[in-house]
Design a protein around this motif. Structure first.
Motif, PDB file in Angstrom:
ATOM      1  N   GLY A 238      -2.533   0.600  -6.742  1.00 37.27           N
ATOM      2  CA  GLY A 238      -2.275   0.390  -8.162  1.00 37.27           C
ATOM      3  C   GLY A 238      -1.967  -1.039  -8.546  1.00 37.27           C
TER       4      GLY A 238
ATOM      5  N   SER B 197       0.842  -1.201   0.000  1.00 41.45           N
ATOM      6  CA  SER B 197       0.000   0.000   0.000  1.00 41.45           C
ATOM      7  C   SER B 197       0.877   1.250   0.000  1.00 41.45           C
ATOM      8  CB  SER B 197      -0.926  -0.006   1.220  1.00 41.45           C
ATOM      9  OG  SER B 197      -1.771  -1.128   1.191  1.00 41.45           O
ATOM     10  N   LYS B 198       1.208   1.702  -1.200  1.00 43.38           N
ATOM     11  CA  LYS B 198       2.045   2.889  -1.375  1.00 43.38           C
ATOM     12  C   LYS B 198       1.542   3.703  -2.549  1.00 43.38           C
ATOM     13  CE  LYS B 198       6.649   1.211   0.074  1.00 43.38           C
ATOM     14  NZ  LYS B 198       8.036   1.022  -0.454  1.00 43.38           N
ATOM     15  N   PRO B 199       1.749   5.024  -2.527  1.00 42.42           N
ATOM     16  CA  PRO B 199       1.482   5.810  -3.734  1.00 42.42           C
ATOM     17  C   PRO B 199       2.369   5.315  -4.873  1.00 42.42           C
ATOM     18  CG  PRO B 199       1.825   7.249  -1.839  1.00 42.42           C
ATOM     19  CD  PRO B 199       2.231   5.866  -1.411  1.00 42.42           C
ATOM     20  N   ILE B 200       1.882   5.408  -6.076  1.00 36.46           N
ATOM     21  CA  ILE B 200       2.617   4.899  -7.229  1.00 36.46           C
ATOM     22  C   ILE B 200       3.996   5.535  -7.343  1.00 36.46           C
ATOM     23  CG2 ILE B 200       2.619   4.881  -9.775  1.00 36.46           C
ATOM     24  CD1 ILE B 200      -0.454   4.443  -9.584  1.00 36.46           C
ATOM     25  N   GLU B 201       4.123   6.795  -6.999  1.00 39.22           N
ATOM     26  CA  GLU B 201       5.419   7.460  -7.138  1.00 39.22           C
ATOM     27  C   GLU B 201       6.484   6.881  -6.212  1.00 39.22           C
ATOM     28  OE1 GLU B 201       5.905  11.478  -5.684  1.00 39.22           O
ATOM     29  OE2 GLU B 201       4.024  11.343  -4.561  1.00 39.22           O
TER      30      GLU B 201
ATOM     31  N   SER C   4     -16.089   0.581  -1.230  1.00 35.91           N
ATOM     32  CA  SER C   4     -15.523   0.353  -2.561  1.00 35.91           C
ATOM     33  C   SER C   4     -16.452  -0.442  -3.461  1.00 35.91           C
ATOM     34  CB  SER C   4     -14.190  -0.386  -2.427  1.00 35.91           C
ATOM     35  OG  SER C   4     -14.365  -1.650  -1.836  1.00 35.91           O
TER      36      SER C   4
ATOM     37  N   SER D 102      -4.908  -3.567  -7.488  1.00 36.76           N
ATOM     38  CA  SER D 102      -6.083  -3.471  -8.343  1.00 36.76           C
ATOM     39  C   SER D 102      -5.798  -4.022  -9.735  1.00 36.76           C
ATOM     40  CB  SER D 102      -6.550  -2.022  -8.439  1.00 36.76           C
ATOM     41  OG  SER D 102      -7.703  -1.917  -9.240  1.00 36.76           O
TER      42      SER D 102
ATOM     43  N   THR E  80     -11.068   0.892  -8.123  1.00 36.70           N
ATOM     44  CA  THR E  80      -9.809   1.055  -7.393  1.00 36.70           C
ATOM     45  C   THR E  80      -9.826   2.286  -6.500  1.00 36.70           C
ATOM     46  OG1 THR E  80      -7.401   0.951  -7.621  1.00 36.70           O
ATOM     47  CG2 THR E  80      -8.601   2.381  -9.166  1.00 36.70           C
ATOM     48  N   TRP E  81      -8.743   2.471  -5.765  1.00 39.09           N
ATOM     49  CA  TRP E  81      -8.580   3.612  -4.866  1.00 39.09           C
ATOM     50  C   TRP E  81      -7.100   3.933  -4.784  1.00 39.09           C
ATOM     51  CZ3 TRP E  81     -10.959  -1.006  -3.650  1.00 39.09           C
ATOM     52  CH2 TRP E  81     -10.175  -1.949  -2.960  1.00 39.09           C
ATOM     53  N   THR E  82      -6.746   5.002  -4.094  1.00 39.94           N
ATOM     54  CA  THR E  82      -5.337   5.398  -4.020  1.00 39.94           C
ATOM     55  C   THR E  82      -4.536   4.341  -3.255  1.00 39.94           C
ATOM     56  OG1 THR E  82      -5.716   6.692  -1.999  1.00 39.94           O
ATOM     57  CG2 THR E  82      -5.890   7.851  -4.104  1.00 39.94           C
ATOM     58  N   GLU E  83      -3.247   4.273  -3.560  1.00 43.25           N
ATOM     59  CA  GLU E  83      -2.317   3.325  -2.953  1.00 43.25           C
ATOM     60  C   GLU E  83      -2.683   1.867  -3.250  1.00 43.25           C
ATOM     61  OE1 GLU E  83      -3.404   6.026  -0.541  1.00 43.25           O
ATOM     62  OE2 GLU E  83      -1.812   6.982  -1.720  1.00 43.25           O
TER      63      GLU E  83
END
Length: 248
Positions: A158, A101-105, A246, A161, A153-156
């Motif tokens: 990517g 569970s991390k932001p894509i960046e 969700s 999902s 989907t949702w943030t963190e």
């Protein structure tokens, strides 16, 4: 719980990936108590052995296969070994999954590879081995555990999902091919919402458990899918907590 679907699996062999804890353990218990001889395929051998020992003490048949589903050679070797023992598989439950569970960046290529390989390629490797054998045997049932992340989907989320969406598409294709190839084969995708399991709580220890469902509820949907008489099949089920955000 008391709502377990009535299904008699005596004389049938089942394999559950990631079956040592959480949802996998709930599914394993349900299958064993319905009479199936269950194999727990997991990288966590100690946990798997503890679970199987408890089921054996109850009088059920349960064994361990230490397996990393990301390794197609190891998956193939497991089924060759079963062939040599004359032990066909009647039920496959692809449950094993991981998440980062991390932001894509901030994701690394190694993290993305681990999630996609475990959540998408691993189940596909299992299906490749199992489906052709089920066609030859004239029947069987494959259950792929999906997620609401395969629909929205949702943030963190990517890689998670992406993997679950891919597995849902693969499951739909496998369902269509089973209709063509062998009416005795059932293929079911189960989209599960948030559950009170280590998969969620290890990553989100402050999660509000009142908004999560018991994994036993989801395990019951597996039994329900297996309970449908030949001539019908449940291609997809969705089971979420009342408060699930969700879905749809």
């Amino acid at each position: 719980m008391s709502g377990t679907a009535a299904v008699d699996l005596r004389g049938r062999h089942a394999l559950v990936t990631g079956g040592a804890r959480g949802l996998g353990a709930s599914i394993t218990r349900r299958l064993a108590r319905a009479g199936a001889a269950v194999t727990v395929a997991d990288v966590r051998r100690g946990l798997a052995e503890k679970l199987c020992a408890g089921l054996t003490e109850e009088g059920h048949e349960a064994g361990v296969a230490e397996l990393d589903i990301r390794d197609p050679a190891a998956v193939a070797a497991l089924f060759l070994e079963r062939d040599e023992r004359g032990q066909p598989l009647d039920v496959l439950v692809n449950n094993a999954a991981v998440d980062v569970s991390k932001p894509i960046e901030h994701l690394t290529s190694e993290e993305v590879t681990r999630v996609i390989t475990t959540n998408l390629l691993g189940p596909m490797y299992l299906c490749l081995e199992v489906y052709r054998r089920m066609v030859a045997d004239g029947g069987g049932h494959i259950v792929n555990i999906l997620s609401t992340a395969s629909n929205r989907t949702w943030t963190e989320a990517g890689p998670y999902s992406a993997g679950k969406s891919g597995l849902r598409a693969f499951t739909h294709t496998l369902f269509k091919e089973a209709q063509r190839d062998c009416p005795g084969i059932g293929v079911t995708g189960i989209m599960a919402g948030g559950m009170e399991t280590p998969f969620v709580l290890d990553r989100f220890p402050d999660a509000d458990t009142s908004k999560l469902q018991s994994p036993d509820i989801v395990a019951d949907t597996v039994l329900y899918a297996l309970s449908v008489p030949v001539g019908s099949v449940v291609p997809e089920l969705v089971v979420v907590p009342r408060s699930e955000s969700s879905w749809p």
